[in-house]
Design an enzyme around this catalytic site. Structure first.
Site: not given
Length: 256
Positions: A125-126
């Site tokens: 994820d980011l």
């Protein structure tokens, strides 16, 4: 920087492609067949003569002739790019996609100078970082992502909060909002005050699984870094850099 390591390039990785192809790198199967000068494509597909990665193709199904194994009557369709296997040390702040409608930085930007179009195997994820595989080998990607192979992925997680018996508590999490999960393998690497660094190994890879597990324990995740996938190690590869996998590393992944 060691030989074979490459920093990111800001150039576009797929200039000249239309919007549909830039969005997900895939075209409809019949379009791929047209590129191979096989018409009418629908006839071949409807007759069950076309397969994608060993499975019978369906009308409207998407495929990428550079990544997927597309066959007509068992014969490969056109020429495919040579397989490429990369290990990227993904930094925080990059999304694990080929393009982003919000204009955020993507992992494609980091490997734009590798010379071919490659695809991330799974996601980080980011706000997560660390080991990320990218390849144009659709068969290997499918192998690594299939649930039956249960490929282990190991993370170093820095958490803050009430960390008494942290490893035991995290390993005891077997349910995420009513969805059962397999217990993680957890060990304590470091502890100081209300902060701990844990090594966590999982193989399911549910959406934001480790962050959700930590939330159940009442902890705030300060850092989440993937350091290992099967036998592949991140090592001391600099953040934002990538390298090619060795033949031995690729062979080991095929046996996962």
């Amino acid at each position: 920087m060691r030989p074979g390591w490459n920093r990111r390039s800001t150039s576009c990785i797929w200039p000249g492609r239309n919007k549909e192809e830039r969005d997900d790198g895939r075209t409809r199967t019949k379009a791929a067949l047209r590129r191979g000068r096989l018409l009418p494509a629908e006839t071949y597909i409807a007759a069950g003569r076309v397969s994608i990665n060993g499975e019978t193709a369906q009308l409207g199904q998407r495929a990428d002739p550079e990544r997927d194994d597309i066959r007509l009557d068992g014969h490969p369709l056109g020429e495919k790019a040579a397989p490429v296997y990369l290990l990227l040390n993904k930094p925080r702040g990059y999304v694990t996609t080929l393009s982003d409608e919000k204009g955020r930085k993507t992992v494609a930007d980091l490997v734009a100078d590798c010379g071919v179009r490659v695809y991330p195997v799974g996601r980080l994820d980011l706000d997560s970082e660390g080991l990320l595989l990218l390849t144009n080998d659709g068969a290997l990607m499918q192998h690594l992502l299939h649930p039956r192979h249960q490929v282990d992925k190991t993370y170093h997680v820095t958490v803050f909060g009430d960390i008494r018996d942290a490893a035991v508590r995290l390993a005891a999490v077997t349910d995420l909002e009513g969805e059962p999960i397999c217990p993680a393998q957890v060990s304590l690497l470091h502890q100081s005050g209300r902060k701990a660094v844990l090594e966590v190994t999982i193989h399911q890879g549910k959406n934001r699984q480790i962050r959700r597990m930590c939330a159940q324990c009442g902890w705030k995740v300060q850092r989440l870094r993937r350091v290992r996938e099967h036998t592949l190690e991140l090592g001391n590869l600099p953040v934002g850099a990538w390298r090619h996998l060795t033949e031995g590393e690729v062979a080991a992944l095929r046996e996962a």
